[in-house]
Design a protein around this motif. Structure first.
Motif, short mmCIF file in Angstrom:
data_model
loop_
_atom_site.label_atom_id
_atom_site.label_comp_id
_atom_site.label_asym_id
_atom_site.label_seq_id
_atom_site.Cartn_x
_atom_site.Cartn_y
_atom_site.Cartn_z
N LEU A 196 35.58 -5.82 39.53
CA LEU A 196 34.21 -5.43 39.84
C LEU A 196 33.28 -6.60 39.53
N MET A 197 32.26 -6.81 40.38
CA MET A 197 31.45 -8.02 40.28
C MET A 197 29.97 -7.77 40.01
N GLU A 198 29.60 -6.66 39.45
CA GLU A 198 28.18 -6.40 39.22
C GLU A 198 27.54 -7.40 38.28
N ALA A 199 28.31 -8.00 37.38
CA ALA A 199 27.74 -8.99 36.45
C ALA A 199 27.65 -10.38 37.07
N HIS A 200 28.07 -10.52 38.31
CA HIS A 200 28.00 -11.81 39.02
C HIS A 200 26.80 -11.79 39.94
N SER A 201 26.04 -12.88 39.93
CA SER A 201 24.88 -12.97 40.83
C SER A 201 25.34 -12.95 42.28
N PRO A 202 24.47 -12.48 43.20
CA PRO A 202 23.10 -11.98 43.02
C PRO A 202 23.09 -10.56 42.47
N TYR A 203 21.93 -10.14 41.94
CA TYR A 203 21.82 -8.87 41.24
C TYR A 203 20.90 -7.91 41.99
N PHE A 204 21.46 -6.76 42.36
CA PHE A 204 20.69 -5.69 43.02
C PHE A 204 21.03 -4.35 42.38
N PRO A 205 20.80 -4.20 41.07
CA PRO A 205 21.13 -2.93 40.41
C PRO A 205 20.23 -1.80 40.87
N PRO A 206 20.68 -0.56 40.81
CA PRO A 206 19.84 0.58 41.21
C PRO A 206 18.69 0.79 40.23
N LYS A 207 17.66 1.46 40.69
CA LYS A 207 16.48 1.69 39.85
C LYS A 207 16.83 2.47 38.59
N ARG A 208 17.77 3.41 38.72
CA ARG A 208 18.09 4.24 37.56
C ARG A 208 18.66 3.41 36.41
N ALA A 209 19.31 2.28 36.72
CA ALA A 209 19.86 1.44 35.65
C ALA A 209 18.73 0.81 34.84
N PHE A 210 17.66 0.40 35.53
CA PHE A 210 16.49 -0.12 34.81
C PHE A 210 15.88 0.98 33.94
N GLU A 211 15.78 2.16 34.50
CA GLU A 211 15.17 3.29 33.77
C GLU A 211 15.98 3.64 32.53
N GLU A 212 17.30 3.64 32.65
CA GLU A 212 18.15 4.00 31.52
C GLU A 212 18.02 3.00 30.37
N LEU A 213 17.67 1.75 30.69
CA LEU A 213 17.50 0.73 29.67
C LEU A 213 16.05 0.55 29.25
N GLY A 214 15.14 1.35 29.83
CA GLY A 214 13.73 1.23 29.48
C GLY A 214 13.09 -0.04 30.01
N LEU A 215 13.59 -0.56 31.13
CA LEU A 215 13.08 -1.79 31.72
C LEU A 215 12.18 -1.49 32.90
N GLU A 216 11.33 -2.43 33.22
CA GLU A 216 10.42 -2.29 34.36
C GLU A 216 11.23 -2.18 35.66
N VAL A 217 10.94 -1.13 36.42
CA VAL A 217 11.63 -0.92 37.70
C VAL A 217 11.04 -1.85 38.74
N PRO A 218 11.86 -2.63 39.45
CA PRO A 218 11.32 -3.58 40.42
C PRO A 218 10.79 -2.90 41.67
N GLY A 219 9.85 -3.60 42.33
CA GLY A 219 9.36 -3.14 43.61
C GLY A 219 10.31 -3.53 44.71
N PRO A 220 9.94 -3.26 45.97
CA PRO A 220 10.87 -3.49 47.09
C PRO A 220 11.16 -4.96 47.37
N LEU A 221 10.24 -5.87 47.03
CA LEU A 221 10.43 -7.29 47.37
C LEU A 221 10.99 -8.12 46.22
N GLU A 222 10.80 -7.67 44.99
CA GLU A 222 11.16 -8.51 43.85
C GLU A 222 12.64 -8.89 43.82
N PRO A 223 13.59 -7.98 44.10
CA PRO A 223 15.01 -8.38 44.03
C PRO A 223 15.34 -9.56 44.95
N ARG A 224 14.81 -9.52 46.15
CA ARG A 224 15.09 -10.61 47.10
C ARG A 224 14.50 -11.92 46.60
#
Length: 458
Positions: A196-224
């Motif tokens: 599994l390669m989720e720890a390898h760039s590029p990074y497009f994690p789901p919003k819920r993963a940010f929420e579970e860690l208490g991190l700012e959820v990205p907008g639609p353009l920020e990941p790109r």
């Protein structure tokens, strides 16, 4: 083989030890792995044989170091492949009566390198089914994906990030779950490998993963935008400023948290099917990942830092129900023997010193005129680094800094330990080539090369 337990070999590509909550990262990135650690042996000083995917996997699949098996570099004008004369772990287990399946998120691990040999079932990074037995683990949709895998591979390139990574990760894990469920009904032992390669760039994690860690959820353009900056850094075109790097590490942690949910699914299925207790479970990273931690042009190369070489590793032996921690060095190349043994004592394959090798540059469009080989010998306190021109360095592993004026006696002792280990290698194939390169294989397909480019290899 004295024991024939089921084996689950789970490779978490590019997972940094310092971002794993099991190893005391301050964010709870890996709750499933923390649970596994209560049953398993956690290794504090596990070392990969090479700091990037291709030679690292080849070493674990053959039980030999890069300069022994010869798969050291990959270039689009002719890459290294595992020689047919070298048997793989899957081939040896298959000969022992195992049913074998592989599910790979990484283009390097599969047909491209010959690491798919020995698997009854194998699903490539772009969902091509390169090996299949009549077991019904693939749905009609899966078969269509395989038929049109080249189209899916092109769609997986970074700009179309809605198809990036999670689509492929979800599909691979679903198929692995179906495989494990069906094999629970069969008497033959099974070997299941998953990358599994989720720890390898590029990074497009789901919003819920940010929420579970208490991190700012990205907008639609920020990941790109963020991943474009990160790719430029990986390709050596720019540095990461402090704020960009901070956000990259948040994306990294969110990706690891999402990946951990997939680990939870796999381990939970083993529990549900009554397979967990008697299964040999191995979870590790093939290498870490430098993300702006050190200068990319430093000497020795930043690939030799502990962030890349000292990786997370858990081994749960059949029947093991109590967690323990091992401090002695352990070489991932020994996982070949761990699996072959079936149920070895937890400390059997530890060593006084762990060896790693790095052939620079790793990959590219054209094979360079010269490739430099570095070798590493690490114990719990120090790391000795030397190249073929006898340039040598000593690092204090407590903070991974170079010792400016190392004690000559310590330096000589480290050099001797490294030389003694290297003399014990089965062969040293690269010594016969002036440029350090190995045998050329087939050219890389254009769609695969494009994917490798987006992953930062080309």
């Amino acid at each position: 083989m004295s024991n024939s337990p089921d084996v689950l070999f789970l490779m978490l590509d590019s997972l940094r030890k310092d971002r794993v909550s099991t190893y005391e990262h301050d964010r709870e990135t890996t709750p499933a792995l923390s649970t596994l650690a209560t049953y398993a042996t956690t290794y504090e000083n596990a070392f990969t044989p090479a700091p990037w995917t291709l030679p690292s996997h080849a070493s674990m699949f053959t039980g030999s170091f890069p300069s022994e098996h010869g798969v050291t570099n990959g270039f689009s004008d002719g890459m290294s492949r595992l020689e047919p004369s070298q048997s793989t772990l899957a081939e040896e287990l298959s000969a022992e009566g195992y049913r074998t399946a592989g599910f790979s998120n990484n283009p390097w691990v599969g047909q491209l390198s010959g690491l798919d040999r020995g698997f009854d079932e194998f699903v490539e990074w772009d969902l091509e089914i390169s090996s299949e037995m009549d077991d019904g683990i693939h749905t009609r949709r899966d078969e269509r994906y395989s038929k049109y895998h080249s189209i899916l591979g092109k769609a997986a390139r970074q700009p179309v990030f809605l198809l990036k990574r999670r689509f492929f990760t979800d599909s691979l894990v679903d198929r692995a779950n179906r495989w494990l469920t069906r094999q629970a009904e069969n008497p033959e032992p099974t070997f299941t490998f998953i990358n599994l390669m989720e720890a390898h760039s590029p990074y497009f994690p789901p919003k819920r993963a940010f929420e579970e860690l208490g991190l700012e959820v990205p907008g639609p353009l920020e990941p790109r935008i963020l991943n474009t900056k990160l790719l430029a850094y990986v390709m050596g075109k720019t540095d990461l400023d402090a704020e960009t790097r901070r956000r990259v590490m948040e994306y990294y942690d969110a990706s690891v948290r999402y990946q951990d949910s997939k680990v939870e699914q796999l381990l939970g299925l083993l529990q549900t099917e009554g397979l967990f207790d008697d299964t040999l479970v191995i979870v590790c990273a093939d290498h870490g990942k430098t993300l702006g931690d050190y200068p990319r042009d430093e000497n020795p190369p930043h690939y030799l830092r502990d962030i890349n070489l000292n990786v997370p590793l858990w081994i749960k032996r059949p029947g093991q129900s109590t967690g323990e921690t091992i401090e002695d060095p352990f070489e991932l190349v020994s996982l070949f023997d761990v699996v072959r043994d079936g149920n070895p004592p937890s400390g059997r394959y530890t060593r006084d010193v762990a060896i790693a090798e790095d052939f620079v540059p790793h990959a590219g469009r054209t094979t360079p005129d010269e490739i430099t080989r570095w070798r590493v010998a690490a114990d719990q306190e120090f790391k000795y680094v030397r190249n073929d021109e006898d340039e040598e360095h000593l690092y204090d592993r407590a903070d991974d800094v170079s010792v400016s004026r190392p004690d000559p006696d310590r330096l000589e002792a480290c050099a001797q330990r490294l030389s003694e280990r290297v003399r014990g290698f089965g062969s040293d194939r690269d010594e016969t080539d002036d440029d350090g390169s190995t045998q050329a294989g087939h050219e890389i397909d254009a769609s695969v090369e494009a994917q490798l480019k987006d992953l930062g290899y080309m």
